[in-house]
Design a protein around this motif. Structure first.
Motif, short mmCIF file in Angstrom:
data_model
loop_
_atom_site.label_atom_id
_atom_site.label_comp_id
_atom_site.label_asym_id
_atom_site.label_seq_id
_atom_site.Cartn_x
_atom_site.Cartn_y
_atom_site.Cartn_z
N ASP A 1 40.77 53.54 48.78
CA ASP A 1 40.34 54.30 47.29
C ASP A 1 41.58 54.48 46.09
N LYS A 2 42.57 54.25 46.43
CA LYS A 2 42.99 54.99 45.70
C LYS A 2 44.71 55.09 45.70
N ASP B 1 42.95 55.61 41.09
CA ASP B 1 41.48 54.76 41.53
C ASP B 1 42.23 52.89 41.87
N TRP B 2 41.08 52.39 42.58
CA TRP B 2 41.56 51.08 42.34
C TRP B 2 40.39 50.60 41.32
N SER B 3 39.67 51.01 41.13
CA SER B 3 38.27 50.59 40.97
C SER B 3 38.91 50.97 38.89
N ARG C 1 41.45 50.23 33.14
CA ARG C 1 40.44 49.83 32.16
C ARG C 1 40.56 50.94 30.76
N HIS D 1 42.14 44.37 46.58
CA HIS D 1 40.92 44.74 45.64
C HIS D 1 40.85 43.72 44.39
#
Length: 166
Positions: free
Chosen positions: A81-82, A97-99, A116, A148
């Motif tokens: 997740d991170k 966070d990977w997102s 981002r 990822h």
């Protein structure tokens, strides 16, 4: 993958050095404090305050070496997740966070995260004392970035997910 940046032996050696330095400073500062404020006929208050600060620093180092004040662990933690990391004992722990990561750039001394929204965060591999640990951190981050599907050094790899329904 959790990577502790210092081994137990290194931590013990650091704490031993802090102990000896703390003892030296506390004793030296205490004797200077005693001499400048009590033993001299004319008390030197400015020298006494400086000696008092040295005593306080020595006591602080003693507290660190005996775990009365705990040292924070230096680590890199890569989970699905991170990414979490703290590169030194008094540094801030960062969590990404990977997102939220758009791209990663690797060099010999640094890993730069493009987040981002236009921000960047860096992880300085040169701040890691052991070259082997720094290489292990870089490799772990590269592999996790590939898992990822994150752009690495301007190249995007499309790693297929696990095959289901066969």
């Amino acid at each position: 993958m959790y990577i502790s940046l210092y081994t137990a032996r290194q931590l013990r050696r650091i704490k031993d050095r802090l102990l000896w330095l703390g003892l030296f400073m506390a004793n030296g500062g205490g004797s200077a404090l005693l001499y400048n404020l009590i033993l001299r006929e004319d008390a030197r208050w400015l020298w006494g305050m400086a000696a008092f600060i040295i005593v306080l620093v020595g006591l602080y180092l003693l507290a660190l070496s005996t775990d009365k004040i705990p040292l924070k662990n230096a680590f890199v933690d890569i989970t699905p997740d991170k990414i979490s990391y703290r590169l030194n004992f008094y540094g801030k722990a960062y969590t990404l966070d990977w997102s939220g990561i758009a791209a990663m750039h690797f060099s010999d001394h640094c890993v730069l995260f493009d987040i981002r929204g236009g921000h960047q965060r860096s992880l300085l591999l040169s701040d890691i004392e052991s070259h082997n640990k720094a290489s292990q951190v870089a490799l772990g981050l590269q592999l996790a970035a590939l898992e990822h599907n994150i752009t690495v050094n301007g190249v995007r790899f499309n790693v297929p997910g696990p095959a289901t329904g066969l």
